[in-house]
Scaffold this active site. Structure first.
Site, mmCIF file in Angstrom:
data_model
loop_
_atom_site.group_PDB
_atom_site.id
_atom_site.type_symbol
_atom_site.label_atom_id
_atom_site.label_comp_id
_atom_site.label_asym_id
_atom_site.label_seq_id
_atom_site.Cartn_x
_atom_site.Cartn_y
_atom_site.Cartn_z
ATOM 1 N N HIS A 102 -1.009 11.378 14.342
ATOM 2 C CA HIS A 102 0.138 12.214 13.942
ATOM 3 C C HIS A 102 -0.191 13.608 13.402
ATOM 4 O O HIS A 102 0.072 13.914 12.257
ATOM 5 C CB HIS A 102 1.069 11.471 12.974
ATOM 6 C CG HIS A 102 0.418 10.758 11.823
ATOM 7 N ND1 HIS A 102 -0.484 11.351 11.002
ATOM 8 C CD2 HIS A 102 0.582 9.494 11.368
ATOM 9 C CE1 HIS A 102 -0.855 10.473 10.080
ATOM 10 N NE2 HIS A 102 -0.235 9.338 10.286
ATOM 11 N N HIS B 186 1.363 3.982 18.299
ATOM 12 C CA HIS B 186 1.520 4.121 16.837
ATOM 13 C C HIS B 186 2.859 3.517 16.387
ATOM 14 O O HIS B 186 3.878 4.201 16.313
ATOM 15 C CB HIS B 186 1.436 5.595 16.426
ATOM 16 C CG HIS B 186 1.129 5.784 14.983
ATOM 17 N ND1 HIS B 186 0.278 6.760 14.507
ATOM 18 C CD2 HIS B 186 1.542 5.096 13.879
ATOM 19 C CE1 HIS B 186 0.199 6.675 13.182
ATOM 20 N NE2 HIS B 186 0.973 5.682 12.785
ATOM 21 N N HIS C 82 -5.582 8.422 9.900
ATOM 22 C CA HIS C 82 -4.415 9.089 9.325
ATOM 23 C C HIS C 82 -5.019 10.190 8.463
ATOM 24 O O HIS C 82 -5.446 9.929 7.344
ATOM 25 C CB HIS C 82 -3.636 8.037 8.518
ATOM 26 C CG HIS C 82 -2.659 8.563 7.521
ATOM 27 N ND1 HIS C 82 -1.337 8.196 7.525
ATOM 28 C CD2 HIS C 82 -2.806 9.380 6.448
ATOM 29 C CE1 HIS C 82 -0.705 8.771 6.503
ATOM 30 N NE2 HIS C 82 -1.577 9.486 5.836
ATOM 31 N N ASP D 55 5.084 6.893 15.946
ATOM 32 C CA ASP D 55 4.910 6.565 14.523
ATOM 33 C C ASP D 55 6.181 5.880 13.992
ATOM 34 O O ASP D 55 6.675 6.192 12.909
ATOM 35 C CB ASP D 55 4.543 7.795 13.680
ATOM 36 C CG ASP D 55 4.020 7.401 12.292
ATOM 37 O OD1 ASP D 55 3.922 6.193 11.996
ATOM 38 O OD2 ASP D 55 3.739 8.321 11.492
ATOM 39 N N ASN E 228 -1.065 -1.803 8.453
ATOM 40 C CA ASN E 228 -0.692 -1.721 7.024
ATOM 41 C C ASN E 228 0.515 -2.609 6.721
ATOM 42 O O ASN E 228 1.547 -2.161 6.245
ATOM 43 C CB ASN E 228 -0.436 -0.265 6.601
ATOM 44 C CG ASN E 228 0.660 0.414 7.399
ATOM 45 O OD1 ASN E 228 0.963 0.018 8.523
ATOM 46 N ND2 ASN E 228 1.275 1.418 6.823
ATOM 47 N N PHE F 180 8.175 6.944 2.889
ATOM 48 C CA PHE F 180 7.930 7.842 4.012
ATOM 49 C C PHE F 180 8.136 7.091 5.326
ATOM 50 O O PHE F 180 7.788 5.923 5.449
ATOM 51 C CB PHE F 180 6.482 8.346 3.980
ATOM 52 C CG PHE F 180 6.178 9.315 2.869
ATOM 53 C CD1 PHE F 180 6.398 10.670 3.039
ATOM 54 C CD2 PHE F 180 5.649 8.873 1.659
ATOM 55 C CE1 PHE F 180 6.098 11.577 2.031
ATOM 56 C CE2 PHE F 180 5.347 9.765 0.636
ATOM 57 C CZ PHE F 180 5.573 11.127 0.822
ATOM 58 N N HIS G 161 12.478 1.451 7.802
ATOM 59 C CA HIS G 161 12.711 1.095 6.395
ATOM 60 C C HIS G 161 14.172 0.700 6.238
ATOM 61 O O HIS G 161 15.037 1.294 6.877
ATOM 62 C CB HIS G 161 12.418 2.273 5.465
ATOM 63 C CG HIS G 161 10.969 2.636 5.386
ATOM 64 N ND1 HIS G 161 10.041 1.849 4.761
ATOM 65 C CD2 HIS G 161 10.288 3.705 5.877
ATOM 66 C CE1 HIS G 161 8.840 2.409 4.851
ATOM 67 N NE2 HIS G 161 8.964 3.533 5.530
HETATM 68 ZN ZN LIG Z 1 -0.062 7.502 9.272
#
Ligand SMILES: [Zn+2]
Length: 423
Positions: free
Chosen positions: A230, A61, A178, A303, A95, A321, A307
């Site tokens: 997650h 992830h 998710h 995960d 994504n 997030f 950023h």
């Molecule tokens: Zn996610």
């Protein structure tokens, strides 16, 4: 390709068990594991006395932000961070901008990732263009190299769920979700609870995750496998445990922050603690640990969600997030789980290597048996070190900065090549 002999290490193999052995690597594969191997002429030797030798850790992830947000991370920088974190394989989430939703894009970036220091695998969007409307061309995406399907960041749409489960199952490719009911999340940015009240922030209720988890589990019953990404809640762990007891083909994942932290650890408006799902109550943290220990949770993943500082500096309400995790995954697992006697080293090898290898269909990985790929993570259980302020990753949005941990990687070996060695 040069040979490498790893001597005197504690070999931790999910298949063969745990023993002090020497391990010989030849042609990028594990050639021999035995009590005493003398180095062939010209063979490099790595002394692993006092160290733990695991099959290479696989992080299923990871957000590498390329294409679209290369200021936060690139595939190359994520792969370097993985190597520095003792991780030999990563699965990237789709994504990106544009999303990994076409065979052409997958092939383009897979070719670029071949130069990376670790194995880079790609997941593809499960819905067409990651739009949530219509099932993607899954067979073509599989042919282009997709190792999993997910709309991570978004939840798989209920209207397509059974079709997705059936089609991915027929192709033998993992379908990952998710699990989040966005209508329940609303404008929430932090777990609905004491920390939200203290900071005056809108909360994300537990049912935002729990409702989606229950829905996914029901879709798997009778239709095909699904992997829950997650998981952060006691309710999710309980539902997964019951589903497994019933024999339904569901697997689950959690991340180090859900077994290391809870929302009571958020003392101020610091968006390095902002991720999805959010840090939950202490009782959830305990339930997640119990689920890891009893086999309910199948894999641990970071995960890793980098950023740029300028976005994270905006505070809980406006920052995006996500937290980084590639470089802290191994030491958090060792410190919080193994050294606190919550799980054995062998169980950790399953959670970080054998189980993710099986999930992603990586047949030559996840074990140190002769013939396996020579992907190896060497961990030092003795040395204590603080999590740094600056990382190999291009981003530094971690709530663990400054924390004292043990279990840092001493060396990361990919296909017999040392891609990281501690300074
Ligand atoms: Zn996610």
């Amino acid at each position: 390709m040069p040979e490498l002999l790893i001597k005197n290490g504690l070999i931790i193999d999910p298949l063969a068990g745990e023993a002090r052995r020497d391990l010989l690597i030849r042609h990028g594969r594990i050639a021999r594991v035995s009590t005493r191997i003398s180095a062939p002429a010209g063979c490099a030797v790595y002394d692993a006395a006092g160290l733990w030798v695991f099959p290479g850790f696989i992080d299923a992830h990871v957000h590498a932000r390329e294409p679209g947000a290369e200021g936060a991370e690139t595939i190359t920088s994520a792969a370097r961070a993985a190597a520095a974190g003792g991780i030999t394989s990563i699965l990237l989430m789709p994504n990106t901008a544009p999303p990994m939703a076409s065979p052409a894009l997958l092939k383009k970036f897979a070719a670029r990732a071949k130069r990376a220091p670790v194995n880079v695998y790609f997941s593809a969007a499960a819905t067409a263009g990651r739009s949530g409307t219509g099932v993607a061309g899954l067979a073509a995406l599989k042919r282009a190299g997709a190792r999993a399907f997910t709309d991570d960041g978004s939840c798989l749409p209920g209207a397509l769920l059974v079709e997705l489960v059936r089609k991915a199952g027929a192709l033998g490719v993992a379908l990952m979700d998710h699990p989040e009911n966005f209508s329940r999340t609303g404008n929430g940015v932090i777990n609905a609870g004491a920390a939200a009240r203290m900071l005056g922030l809108p909360g994300i209720p537990a049912e935002a995750e729990a409702l989606a988890v229950l829905r996914d589990i029901l879709a798997a019953c009778g239709c095909g496998p699904i992997h829950l990404q997650h998981l952060s809640l006691a309710a999710s762990v309980l539902a997964l445990r019951l589903a497994k007891k019933a024999g339904w083909p569901v697997t689950g994942e959690t991340c180090p922050h859900y077994f290391s932290l809870c929302d009571a650890d958020i003392k101020r408006d610091d968006a390095d603690y902002k991720m999805k799902p959010p840090l939950r109550r202490a009782a959830d943290r305990r339930a997640v640990i119990a689920g890891i220990a009893d086999g309910t949770i199948d894999i641990l993943a970071s995960d890793h969600a980098p950023h740029e500082h300028r976005f994270k500096a905006k505070g809980f309400k406006s920052a995006p997030f996500g937290i980084i995790g590639l470089e802290t995954l191994a030491p958090l697992c060792v410190t919080e789980l193994v050294l606190k006697n919550r799980i054995s080293r062998l169980r950790l090898a399953r959670l970080l290597s054998a189980n993710p290898a099986r999930l992603l269909g990586l047949k030559k990985k996840g074990s140190l048996a002769p013939g396996s790929d020579a992907d190896i993570t060497v961990i030092d259980p003795r040395t204590t070190r603080r999590v740094p302020e600056c990382f190999v990753s291009k981003s530094s949005n971690s709530p663990f900065k400054g924390l004292l941990l043990r279990g840092w990687p001493a060396a990361t070996i990919v296909a017999g090549r040392v891609v990281y060695s501690r300074p």
